[in-house]
Structures are given as C-alpha cells and as structure tokens.
Design a protein around this motif. Structure first.
Motif, PDB file in Angstrom:
ATOM      1  N   ILE A  98       0.847  -1.198   0.000  1.00 47.61           N
ATOM      2  CA  ILE A  98       0.000   0.000   0.000  1.00 47.61           C
ATOM      3  C   ILE A  98       0.876   1.240   0.000  1.00 47.61           C
ATOM      4  CG2 ILE A  98      -1.731   1.289   1.304  1.00 47.61           C
ATOM      5  CD1 ILE A  98      -2.746  -1.411   2.372  1.00 47.61           C
ATOM      6  N   GLY A  99       1.951   1.212   0.806  1.00 51.36           N
ATOM      7  CA  GLY A  99       2.894   2.323   0.792  1.00 51.36           C
ATOM      8  C   GLY A  99       3.535   2.504  -0.576  1.00 51.36           C
TER       9      GLY A  99
ATOM     10  N   ALA B  60      -7.644  14.500  -2.945  1.00 54.41           N
ATOM     11  CA  ALA B  60      -7.940  13.112  -3.278  1.00 54.41           C
ATOM     12  C   ALA B  60      -7.473  12.170  -2.175  1.00 54.41           C
ATOM     13  CB  ALA B  60      -7.281  12.741  -4.605  1.00 54.41           C
ATOM     14  N   VAL B  61      -6.247  12.350  -1.702  1.00 56.67           N
ATOM     15  CA  VAL B  61      -5.698  11.477  -0.657  1.00 56.67           C
ATOM     16  C   VAL B  61      -6.473  11.633   0.643  1.00 56.67           C
ATOM     17  CG1 VAL B  61      -3.687  11.057   0.805  1.00 56.67           C
ATOM     18  CG2 VAL B  61      -3.391  11.341  -1.654  1.00 56.67           C
ATOM     19  N   VAL B  62      -6.726  12.871   1.031  1.00 57.34           N
ATOM     20  CA  VAL B  62      -7.406  13.124   2.301  1.00 57.34           C
ATOM     21  C   VAL B  62      -8.825  12.565   2.282  1.00 57.34           C
ATOM     22  CG1 VAL B  62      -8.400  14.967   3.720  1.00 57.34           C
ATOM     23  CG2 VAL B  62      -6.014  15.085   2.998  1.00 57.34           C
ATOM     24  N   THR B  63      -9.510  12.691   1.167  1.00 59.08           N
ATOM     25  CA  THR B  63     -10.865  12.154   1.056  1.00 59.08           C
ATOM     26  C   THR B  63     -10.865  10.647   1.279  1.00 59.08           C
ATOM     27  OG1 THR B  63     -11.531  13.897  -0.482  1.00 59.08           O
ATOM     28  CG2 THR B  63     -12.869  11.907  -0.445  1.00 59.08           C
TER      29      THR B  63
ATOM     30  N   PHE C  84       4.089   5.671  -5.505  1.00 58.56           N
ATOM     31  CA  PHE C  84       3.921   5.737  -6.961  1.00 58.56           C
ATOM     32  C   PHE C  84       2.919   6.816  -7.335  1.00 58.56           C
ATOM     33  CE2 PHE C  84       1.413   4.332 -10.696  1.00 58.56           C
ATOM     34  CZ  PHE C  84       2.390   4.538 -11.661  1.00 58.56           C
ATOM     35  N   ALA C  85       1.824   6.924  -6.554  1.00 56.01           N
ATOM     36  CA  ALA C  85       0.828   7.962  -6.826  1.00 56.01           C
ATOM     37  C   ALA C  85       1.452   9.346  -6.712  1.00 56.01           C
ATOM     38  CB  ALA C  85      -0.350   7.823  -5.863  1.00 56.01           C
TER      39      ALA C  85
ATOM     40  N   ALA D  71      -5.106   5.318  -3.111  1.00 55.78           N
ATOM     41  CA  ALA D  71      -3.944   5.234  -2.216  1.00 55.78           C
ATOM     42  C   ALA D  71      -4.288   5.776  -0.831  1.00 55.78           C
ATOM     43  CB  ALA D  71      -2.773   6.016  -2.814  1.00 55.78           C
ATOM     44  N   GLY D  72      -5.019   6.895  -0.785  1.00 59.07           N
ATOM     45  CA  GLY D  72      -5.425   7.446   0.503  1.00 59.07           C
ATOM     46  C   GLY D  72      -6.374   6.531   1.247  1.00 59.07           C
TER      47      GLY D  72
END
Length: 321
Positions: free
Chosen positions: A91-92, A114-117, A97-98, A181-182
C-alpha cells in the motif's frame, strides 16, 4: 509479546501532526524526481529502495531494531496476526507511486484533496472493523461530522490553487489513483499497528513495509523496463533522494500511534500535519505560480478545528450512531 504503554491523546496527537508534516515534503520530492526521470515508477523504486537501506541499517544498529528483527519470522510463522499484514508495504508502494506519477499531472492541490478524502473515509471503516491494535471503535455522529468537516476544510484550503490545475475527464484516472492510495493508507496503518504490537517495535514493522513495497515496485519496474525501456539518467540533485528516509519517519510513527489513538485519529492528525506542511512549503519554498491566499490559511485552521472535534473525548451518548 512486548506491549508498549499506550500514549494519551494529548501526547500522541501532536506526534501524528509532526509526522504528517513530512508527507507533503516527500510528495514534492518524489514528484520532482519522477519529473526529472520522466518515469514515476522509477522514482517510486528509488524512493522505496533508499528507505529500505535506511531501515535495514537502523534495524541492525539499534538494540530495539535487532530485537524486533528477531521477532518477525516467529510472529509470521505462528500466525500471531493475519499473514497478509506483511504486505502492508505494498500500500505504501502504491502511495509513493501515486506521488511520483500524479503530483505533476494534478498538482499538489488536487492530489491532497484526493488522498485526504480516501484516508478520512477509510479511517472510519478501519476503526469500525477493528483492524488496528486498538480494536473496534464506534462510528459516532461526532466522528462522522469531524471527518466530513476535515474533507470540506481541506478542499477550501487548496481551492485557490484549483484554477491553476487542468480540469476535465482526462484527469479522472490520475485522480482516482491518489483517492485509492489514501483510502488504503488507513488499512496500512491498522495492519502496521497490529504487527508492531507483535514485533515489539515499530522499527521492525517499518522494515517489513519497505521490504514488501520495494519488492513489488522492483518487479513492476523490471516489467516496464522490458516493455518500454528506461527513462532519463539519474539527476545529480542530492535532495531528490530524500523521499525514502522521510517515508521511514511517518510510516514508523503511524505504526506506533495507531494502538493508542486508533486509525481515524492517527490519520486525522497526519492530515493536519500535511496541511500545515503544505502551507509551510508554500511560504518558505513556493513552487512556481504558488500564491498563499486567505482561504488556504482559514481552511487549514478549520481543518485543525475539525480534527479537535473528532478527537475530543465526548460523552458516549453524543450524537452516537
């Protein structure tokens, strides 16, 4: 099995915020490395490989690192936790990569939203399922409200930069990658926290993360190399290779804190750190075209307020769902 004492929230939450400060800096570095190489996957491979070297040295040098190292194989063999938890580092790898691939395409603004959501929504789910070492935690109305306010506040904080970003359907797929990813980051934190309890040290859990993530990224990059060839030569700037060591910090701190704070609160603390770090970067080392507007400052303050709302020890009956 070694149990570390639980940290009170007044001590653990500032640690989560401090660890989150390194995430936007890592994103800026990995995005720049990906652009310099013309290959986001190669940038992720380099970042994770350097992080693996750092964690290997730490594990072999520090007494706690060696003790945790000795517990990894027995813990996995005896199935003290689900075996697939050792794959949390994948996952990391997806997150790095993202960063390397989409920060240049989306800009820091859309990437952060996007990540925070994804991370905020999954933090509620992971706590409810009891994946982390803190066990199951109820989804209360206060925590849902705090999470929703966090997402809204982050969107407000980065809204001045939306006009500088491209828009349209061509951004849909690059945007979905950091959302995914988030979303998975909370699962990674829960899995790492559980592994840390059984290894007796977050150092060992962080090392296992880097082993799994580096293995996945090297396999993917070798396939890409055979199909499409290599990108640009390695850039000479030394600071472009600091992404991996920064990842060691926030992965290790996250693995340590989730046992005491739970996945959602740890994630919200890191989100606060991400926003403060992004604001600091924009003030001290602004990217071309960056403007620190009033909504950025006010949105950051609102995010901190939303996190306090979600983390305070409210009475059990307060808006319980």
């Amino acid at each position: 099995m070694t149990h570390t004492p639980r940290l009170p929230i007044i001590a653990g939450l500032p640690m989560a915020v401090a660890a989150g400060l390194f995430i936007p800096l890592q994103g800026r570095i990995n995005g720049a490395l990906g652009a310099a190489l013309g290959d986001g996957l190669a940038a992720a491979v380099i970042s994770f490989s350097i992080g693996l070297v750092v964690m290997t040295v730490i594990s072999l040098t520090l007494p706690k690192g060696r003790a945790g190292l000795a517990r990894i194989l027995p813990a996995v063999r005896e199935r003290q936790f689900p075996p697939y938890y050792v794959l949390a580092g994948c996952i990391g790898a997806l997150f790095v990569f993202a960063q390397s691939f989409t920060v240049v395409l989306l800009g820091v603004a859309l990437f952060t939203v996007a990540v925070v959501t994804g991370q905020t929504l999954s933090g509620l789910l992971v706590d409810r399922l009891g994946i982390g070492p803190a066990g199951k935690r109820p989804i209360t109305g206060i925590r849902v409200l705090g999470s929703a306010l966090t997402v809204a506040a982050v969107a407000w904080a980065v809204s001045p930069r939306f006009s500088a970003e491209e828009s349209g359907l061509q951004l849909l797929l690059p945007l979905l990658l950091p959302v995914l990813a988030g979303f998975l980051m909370s699962f990674q934190q829960g899995m790492n926290g559980t592994a840390t309890v059984h290894y007796g040290s977050p150092i060992a859990a962080t090392l296992v993360n880097f082993i799994a993530g580096a293995t996945l990224l090297w396999a993917a990059w070798l396939i890409k190399l055979a199909v499409a060839g290599a990108g640009n030569p390695l850039p000479p700037q030394w600071w472009l290779y600091l992404g991996g060591p920064l990842g060691c910090i926030f992965i290790g701190v996250g693995a340590l804190l989730v046992r005491s704070l739970g996945v959602l609160v740890t994630g919200l603390g890191m989100i606060a750190g991400q926003l403060l770090g992004s604001l600091g970067l924009d003030l001290v080392l602004p990217a071309p075209g960056t403007v620190v507007a009033l909504p950025t400052v006010l949105g950051t303050l609102l995010t901190l307020g939303a996190i306090i709302l979600a983390t305070l020890p409210w009475p059990r009956g307060a808006l319980k769902r």
